[in-house]
Design a protein around this motif. Structure first.
Motif, PDB file in Angstrom:
ATOM      1  N   THR A   1       0.828  -1.169  -0.550  1.00 14.37           N
ATOM      2  CA  THR A   1      -0.309  -0.180   0.014  1.00 14.37           C
ATOM      3  C   THR A   1       0.852   1.152  -0.039  1.00 14.37           C
ATOM      4  OG1 THR A   1      -1.960   0.914   1.035  1.00 14.37           O
ATOM      5  CG2 THR A   1      -0.350  -0.470   2.256  1.00 14.37           C
ATOM      6  N   ARG A   2       0.312   2.543  -0.163  1.00 12.93           N
ATOM      7  CA  ARG A   2       0.765   3.322  -0.107  1.00 12.93           C
ATOM      8  C   ARG A   2       0.366   4.662   0.430  1.00 12.93           C
ATOM      9  NH1 ARG A   2      -1.384   7.216  -4.506  1.00 12.93           N
ATOM     10  NH2 ARG A   2      -3.302   5.616  -5.951  1.00 12.93           N
ATOM     11  N   GLY A   3      -0.336   4.056   1.482  1.00 14.40           N
ATOM     12  CA  GLY A   3      -1.302   4.449   2.186  1.00 14.40           C
ATOM     13  C   GLY A   3      -2.501   4.141   3.156  1.00 14.40           C
ATOM     14  N   ILE A   4      -2.948   4.913   4.137  1.00 15.11           N
ATOM     15  CA  ILE A   4      -3.653   3.860   4.996  1.00 15.11           C
ATOM     16  C   ILE A   4      -5.102   3.885   4.719  1.00 15.11           C
ATOM     17  CG2 ILE A   4      -2.564   3.462   7.401  1.00 15.11           C
ATOM     18  CD1 ILE A   4      -3.636   6.044   8.790  1.00 15.11           C
ATOM     19  N   GLN A   5      -5.339   5.163   3.655  1.00 19.25           N
ATOM     20  CA  GLN A   5      -6.316   5.501   3.144  1.00 19.25           C
ATOM     21  C   GLN A   5      -6.964   4.010   2.605  1.00 19.25           C
ATOM     22  OE1 GLN A   5      -4.527   7.738   2.328  1.00 19.25           O
ATOM     23  NE2 GLN A   5      -5.817   9.076   3.835  1.00 19.25           N
TER      24      GLN A   5
END
Lengths: 175, 1323
Positions: A67-71
């Motif tokens: 992932t590139r974010g926690i969204q």
């Protein structure tokens, strides 16, 4: 980039009116998530518990995300189906649960519901089975249109998930 | 609220408790009083004991009076009088937070008595914190909302809303596949409000109403005129023109030239004329205002007359006229200037116009006329201004005071109720509640609905109904315009739509009716029809509107461009340049389009993606690019996709930097492979063939779907079927003694190809016996003596043989024991264990099982004769006699291959001769060397499912495919073991009929001559076909299918599977006009499924089967023919399916016309022969071979074989006998010509004769090998694999000759003659 590894199983379901059940599941994640390995959807076998009311599937889950974010943290959606004595299938319940956001072992009970429909449909269901089902299962994990639904609570889907996170600490996310 | 109440009660309890205690002892405590004396008195000790054990035995009684008193004292009942809080608070006045603008919300409704008693109680407790600053009991706002839109209950069309999410009722499905999804369209939400209906005329209007409406109308008209204020506007314009006039005048005075004078004069006069026109217009406007005012007052007077006449008032209208005194002096001054200016202008115009006529300007007369006109059109200066004001405040006459007729009218009006239906796209969406008509004929409906729509509706219809009693009467229907896309609910103003009803309703009571004449006050007769205004507002919800806006934004991109291109601008770059240089004002709506265009076109480099969530970016850990370029992730994903290079990788490093090296290695490998593709010389034929078909195969597999996911139930679940016999046996098991455990052992279940890499496999070869083997030649004996044979007392026999079997599978090689004689028996089981890996599966199964038969020759190497009595010193040489090759793919077809196979022996085997014992027989075939063996795989492999060809796209007529399907499905059930499949997949990845592959083809030039007998021609062509290298056409996937090459592709590729060979041979036979068919069946060794069947004689039973791979033929009546199971035969016109009881060729009938034996797939009626055009080429232009190829290849092959033998014998000296080489080469040259000629039987004799000189000196063992040319490696492997050179001695010479026979299209027949010469001992 961080990684999330989900290893576990869909243990089974309990508390449904009939117990010959199977489950169609799907894991969905936001746009920033890339599935590295594993199937993100599947269907369990039909389990017919003879004595207890706990349909056991023990369906393995093995998902690996980058992932590139926690969204858009991944979610699991379930459709529990009943396979009746006449070899027909009918929807029993929909449910959604979040993948836990902490590493470790988790036992999750995902409660489920089903749309009820009108009086006539209820009469039909009582005698013939079947009943309303969602046209678009995205409603299950979508919060925008849920208020329109009139539902009835059904049983519980049991999950056991082991969560391994990797590389989040580089971005200031600590567990 | 609930929580607070709970707190309240709990706090009350606590505070109550001491109060109660202080006043009175609670009844509970009363129980603990000393007990009254019991009637019988026990002893003191007993009493004490009893008292200690039992607390109280007597009944306790409180009389009712006491109890009432107790209750009264113990409880508190607040009275319900309101509390005067002002005495209890310091502030004198209650504070109201809502007055300070603080939102308080509406309090829930509680009855005052309850509130009062609660307040009294709080007062008694002094719990003042429950009282707010506004001196009321603290309460939260009422949670229920009464807003009209937004909550679920107010959806008028609720069913529609439900339907948008939930299907009515889904029919039950009969299968388990439920993952199909249905899309849901986006819905538009329209908000429609019907505000009111106001009647302009109604049949229940009284005369007063008629005038009332007229009054209202006129008042509105007058007010509109005043608001417009045209005179003021015109005055300003006149003022402007006068200023212009002044400058013109100055200019006129300064003009000197004659020519310019005219022009200035003209300009001046034009200006003057314009001013005059404006003045007249202004006067008209003033007059219009006055006329309107007069009309208004007139109507008011008439209304008053009507009222006074009827004696009652039924409208609340009242016109108030106010007199406003204007500023007298200013009024006069303005008037004076106006007159003066106009006179001035007139004079000037006069002077200009009549400069020549010299008529004097009559100033006095003109002034009078001007003043007169002004007086007519305007009020006189100083006159008061009349300001009318329409008021609705007049009190209407009470019903009681009205006459009966008016009362009746009014009651009828009040009975009259109205409601409205709204129809969208002619379907009713909502209807309002019926509202009664007011006295002023204005009905407020106030209905607000929100409607969900799939698309913008084509019409919105409103139907107005009148309800009198229970009867509904449709008044009218009218259409409301569909709201514009940008009208949003919050911003819309209501608008009106007018309708009139052309109906005739007679006047009743005091009403005037509708559409009928009635007389007005001034005695005129008037007809008015009912008419009304509907006030409504229609708009879209904010979300919907924004969705429209999004849609527009998308369209916008093209729109300006469209405009521009229609205007002829094509060079966008130039336009952009212009936009950037022109410095357009971005806020100017006129240039907005260009700015938009520039924005749309310019950032195409950066904004060519659509970002779902633009706010995501600040939260991102890294960019998308980082993840996609991460080598480890790439590796993981490629492994997941099952890319061939990565599919087998079990472990992937945890860190990226460890991956890169690995990936690089993989990459390099791939690059190498790709390079090899370019120069396909380095490839083996198998690779070439695979590569050709790989694309087709992967295409077909993707079309049909992932084979892995399509496992059948049988592949997943092992479910032994219980037969009745087994059941009985099981039952009997209860009564009989337990059997031997070994007997119950079941065979292992067959495993499926997809689980192949999970288990260890075992290939078991059972070698029973061999027969008719060649024996050692006595010729050796004649020409000299071999020490070993001679001196060994046990091996004194000539024609002796010590055969030994060596089986080879892959790299493994296992030998049997040595047997003796030309018909040896071994009964030896040889097993090969192997574990296929994921990548090596196909390699393992592609390796053939080779069974070589060797003769073990003992050669005495004892040099010291003295020791002979006590020592045996021998060397054992294995001399190859022949071999059998069994393709292991055959094991896919049958679990066990069993039988007697002809041994492939070289045509000449020097040093050996055919067994002489039975040599008298003329029948050669029965005495060919052969081996009996059986091969099986443990656990057995289940045969791959053949692909469902119906799933593949077909190039055939669907009718034909359907026909084939129906016939086949029936026959396949009946004969499950016969191979029948008329459809095949061609190289485009589509299915087509196999019959299309059959077409005559011209044979290669030079192979056959016209004057040859037909049999020889056929043999030669069969040989040519058999010389084309054979490669395995099997793929090892759970779903198997063949891809068929055409003859052209086959010949160009120079390799192919068994099917291509058979088809090519058949095509040649067809060219020779031989009655021939393609025979599809199974062969004994599982090698090929396709053969050529020809009619070899006139009689019905004379048929011959050709095996295109070996180039041999056999009669259908032969005992040990290759074909064991016939499924179907076909030629270009039809397919015949075997419906005979037997599938063995020798038991079969070959009359294809007979329906009892052969079922044709179609009749000529069903499929016309014109439809069956062939996919094969009509002819093929064979490539001629360059003359130097033969020599080149011979040298190349010879060198390769020599080099291989030299390296293999690196421990020993290897000598080459050049003289022998030459002789052998000469012999080989003859071999090719005689290869097909069966009449030349005694080749060995010829060879021995040729080598006579050498045989004097040497013992010679050797043989020529013939093979198709596949690659150098294969030739070397085949030659060296026979092991002629594996002799552990230095005293050996070798001789090697390689001859290559060249056929058109570079088909090569390779002959290799390898001979071992060992010098005979001279003693």
């Amino acid at each position: 980039m961080a990684e999330l590894h989900i290893i576990g199983q869909i243990v089974g379901a309990s508390g449904f009116p009939h117990n010959r059940l199977f489950c169609v599941w799907e894991a969905t994640a936001g746009g920033g998530w890339t599935l590295l390995q594993g199937d993100n959807e599947g269907q369990t076998q039909v389990d017919n518990p003879e004595i207890d009311d706990f349909a056991l599937w023990s369906h393995p889950l093995d998902l690996h995300y980058a992932t590139r974010g926690i969204q858009g943290w991944p979610k699991l959606t379930f459709q529990v189906w009943n396979y009746d004595d006449y070899n027909r299938t009918q929807i029993f319940a929909y449910g959604v649960c979040d993948i836990p956001t902490t590493p470790g072992e988790h036992k999750i009970e995902c409660v489920t519901w089903r749309p009820v429909g009108g009086l006539w449909e209820r009469i039909m269901r009582f005698f013939l089975g079947g009943g309303p089902q969602l046209r678009n299962t995205a409603v299950v994990r979508d919060c925008a249109n849920r208020h329109r639904l009139y539902t009835q609570s059904m049983g519980i889907v049991h999950l056991e998930l082991g969560i391994i996170v990797r590389g989040f600490e580089n971005f200031g996310v600590e567990f | 609220m609930k929580v607070e109440e709970a707190k309240q009660t709990s706090s009350l309890k606590v505070s109550n408790a001491p109060q109660v205690e202080g006043q009175q002892e609670p009844p509970v405590e009363a129980q603990e009083r000393p007990t009254p004396k019991p009637p019988i008195s026990p002893t003191a000790a007993e009493t004490r004991l009893a008292n200690e054990l039992i607390a109280d035995q007597s009944l306790f009684y409180v009389d009712s009076k006491q109890r009432k008193q107790d209750d009264k004292n113990g409880t508190y009942t607040p009275n319900t009088a309101p509390v005067n809080w002002s005495t209890h608070f310091e502030s004198s006045k209650a504070a109201h937070p809502e007055d300070d603008g603080i939102y308080t919300g509406r309090r829930p409704v509680v009855s005052p008595a309850n509130i009062n008693s609660m307040e009294q109680r709080i007062l008694a407790e002094k719990a003042f914190h429950w009282i707010d600053t506004d001196w009321k009991l603290r309460a939260l706002a009422d949670p229920t909302s009464d807003s009209m839109v937004g909550t679920r209950c107010c959806f008028e069309h609720e069913r529609d809303v439900m339907n948008s999410l939930v299907a009515d009722s889904v029919p039950l499905m009969d299968n388990l596949n439920v993952t199909g999804k249905l899309g849901r369209g986006k819905r538009l939400e329209m908000i429609l409000e019907i505000v009111s209906i106001e009647f302009q005329h109604h049949h229940l209007f009284s005369l007063e109403h008629v005038y009332g409406r007229q009054l209202e109308e006129r008042f509105e008209g007058y007010r509109a005129l005043l608001e417009e204020d045209e005179p003021l506007f015109l005055t300003q314009r006149i003022r402007g023109l006068r200023a212009q006039l002044d400058t013109l005048k100055v200019a006129f005075d300064q003009v000197e030239k004659e020519a310019e004078l005219d022009e200035a004069e003209l300009r001046l006069s034009n200006c003057l004329k314009e001013i005059q026109q404006l003045r007249e217009k202004r006067d008209d406007a003033f007059r219009k205002q006055q006329v309107a005012l007069v009309g208004l007052i007139d109507t008011w007077a008439q209304l008053k007359t009507v009222r006074s006449k009827s004696g009652f008032v039924s409208t609340p209208l009242q016109l108030a006229l106010k007199l406003v005194q204007p500023n007298d002096a200013r009024d006069h001054r303005e008037h004076q200037t106006d007159v003066k200016e106009e006179l001035e202008e007139k004079e000037m115009l006069h002077m200009l116009g009549n400069s020549s006529s010299q008529v004097a300007f009559n100033r006095r007369a003109e002034q009078l006329s001007v003043e007169e006109r002004l007086a007519k059109s305007r009020r006189r200066p100083g006159d008061p201004v009349l300001v009318p004001d329409l008021q609705h405040g007049l009190k209407m006459t009470d019903l009681a005071a009205c006459p009966a007729a008016e009362r009746a009218r009014r009651s009828e009006v009040s009975k009259n109720r109205l409601f409205v239906k709204v129809l969208i796209n002619e379907a009713e969406v909502c209807r309002t509640v019926a509202h009664s008509l007011n006295d002023d004929f204005l009905t407020f409906l106030s209905k607000k609905v929100s409607i969900l729509l799939d698309r913008v509706p084509s019409s919105i219809k409103v139907m107005v109904y009148e309800q009198t009693g229970v009867r509904n009467r449709k008044l009218t229907e009218t259409y409301i315009p569909v709201p514009e896309e940008e009208t949003v609910a919050e911003m819309t103003k209501s608008s009106t739509v007018e309708f009139s009803i052309p109906e005739n309703i007679p006047a009743r009571h005091t009403a005037v009716g509708s559409g009928v004449a009635f007389s007005t006050v001034d005695g005129k007769s008037v007809v008015i029809y009912t008419s009304a205004n509907i006030r409504y507002s229609a708009s879209w919800s904010a979300q919907t509107s924004s969705r429209f806006a999004q849609g527009r934004r998308k369209e916008n991109f093209g729109e300006p461009l469209k405009i521009l291109s229609s205007a002829g601008i094509r060079n966008v770059d130039k336009l952009l340049k212009w936009i950037s240089t022109a410095k357009l004002d971005p806020n100017d709506p006129a240039s907005a389009e260009f700015i938009q265009l520039a924005n749309d076109l310019r950032p195409s480099t950066e904004a060519n993606y659509f970002r779902l969530n633009p706010m995501q970016q600040p939260f991102d850990f890294c960019t998308e690019q980082d993840i996609t370029s991460n080598k480890r992730f790439q590796l993981l994903q490629q492994r997941r996709q099952g890319l061939i290079n990565f599919a087998h990788m079990k472990i992937i490093p945890a860190n990226e930097n460890e991956v890169s090296a690995l990936l690089l290695a993989q990459d390099r490998k791939r690059v190498l492979e790709e390079n090899e593709d370019l120069r396909s010389i380095g490839m083996t034929k198998q690779q070439l063939y695979d590569r050709t078909l790989q694309k087709v195969r992967s295409h077909v597999l993707t079309v049909v779907g992932n084979s892995k996911s399509a496992l059948t139930y049988e592949e997943l679940v092992k479910e032994p079927t219980l037969t009745i016999g087994q059941f009985v046996e099981w039952l009997a098991g209860f009564f009989l003694s337990p059997k031997d455990a070994g007997q119950d052992r079941q065979g292992r279940r067959p495993i499926f190809l997809h689980e192949l890499n999970l288990t260890e496999m075992q290939l078991v070869v059972q070698i029973d016996k061999a027969g008719s083997l060649p024996v050692r030649s006595p010729a050796v004996k004649h020409s000299g003596t071999i020490n070993a044979l001679n001196t060994n007392p046990t091996n004194n026999n000539i024609g002796i043989l010590r055969p030994v079997i060596i089986a080879k599978y892959g790299a493994q090689e296992k030998a049997s024991e040595v047997s003796t004689g030309p018909n040896p028996v071994w009964n030896k089981e040889i097993s090969f264990r192997f574990r296929p890996t994921a990548t090596g599966t196909s390699e393992f199964l592609r390796q053939p099982l080779e069974i070589h038969l060797y003769d073990e020759v003992a050669i005495d190497v004892l040099e010291d004769e003295m020791l002979r009595k006590t020592h045996i010193f021998q060397r054992l040489d294995n001399r190859w006699l022949g071999s059998v090759t069994i393709p292991s793919t055959a094991l896919l077809e049958a679990p066990k291959i069993e039988g007697t196979f002809p041994l492939q022996v070289p045509s000449v085997l020097l040093g050996y001769k055919p067994p002489s014992a039975t040599g008298s027989s003329t029948d050669k075939t029965t005495h060919l060397p052969q081996v009996s063996l059986s091969v099986m795989l443990e656990p057995s492999l289940s045969p791959p499912r053949s692909l469902k060809l119906s799933k593949v796209e077909s190039s055939e007529d669907p009718k034909v495919v359907g026909l084939a399907d129906s016939v086949m499905s029936q026959l396949k059930q009946q004969y499950p073991d016969r191979y029948m499949e008329p459809l095949v997949i061609n190289t485009t990845g589509k299915t087509c009929l196999l019959t299309r592959y059959i077409r005559p083809l011209n044979p290669p030039p030079g192979v056959v001559r016209d004057d040859m007998p037909i049999k020889q021609k056929m043999a030669l062509l069969a040989r040519y076909v058999s010389l084309i290298p054979l490669v395995s056409d099997r793929i090892f996937q759970p779903e198997e299918f063949d891809v068929w090459l055409t003859n052209k592709e086959f010949l160009e590729l120079q390799c192919g599977g068994a099917k291509e060979h058979a088809i090519l041979l058949l095509s040649y036979f067809k060219f020779l006009n031989v009655t021939s068919y393609l025979l599809v069946g199974r062969s004994a060794n599982g090698g090929s499924r396709f053969f050529v069947l020809i009619r070899s004689g006139d009689r019905q039973s004379q048929w011959t089967v050709w095996d295109a791979i070996t180039g041999r033929s056999f009669d259908t009546t032969a005992q040990n023919g290759t074909v064991i199971n016939v499924g179907m035969t076909l030629d270009a016109t039809n397919v015949w399916l075997n419906t005979q009881r037997s599938a063995k060729p020798k038991e079969m009938q070959w009359d294809f016309t007979s329906g009892a034996y052969w079922k044709p797939l179609w009749t000529t009626k069903q499929v016309a022969s014109e439809d069956l055009t062939s996919v094969q080429p009509e002819s093929f232009a064979y490539e001629t071979v360059p003359p130097h190829l033969k020599h080149e290849r011979e040298i190349l092959l010879k060198n390769a074989v020599v080099a291989e033998i030299m390296t293999d014998r690196s421990q020993y000296i290897t000598r080459w006998n050049i003289e022998c080489d030459r002789k052998l080469y000469g012999l080989l040259e003859l071999m090719e010509a005689k290869a097909v000629d069966e009449s030349l039987t005694d080749l060995s004799a010829t060879h021995e004769r040729e080598l006579r000189d050498l045989l004097q000196v040497y013992e010679i063992y050797g043989f020529p090998l013939n093979m198709p040319y596949n690659s150098v490696q294969e030739v070397v492997k085949a030659v060296v694999g026979k092991g002629v050179h594996r002799i552990d001695s230095n005293n050996i010479e070798f001789s090697l000759a390689v001859s290559v026979a060249v056929y058109p299209q570079s088909v090569l027949s390779v002959w290799v003659y390898l001979v071992m010469l060992s010098r005979q001992s001279q003693n």
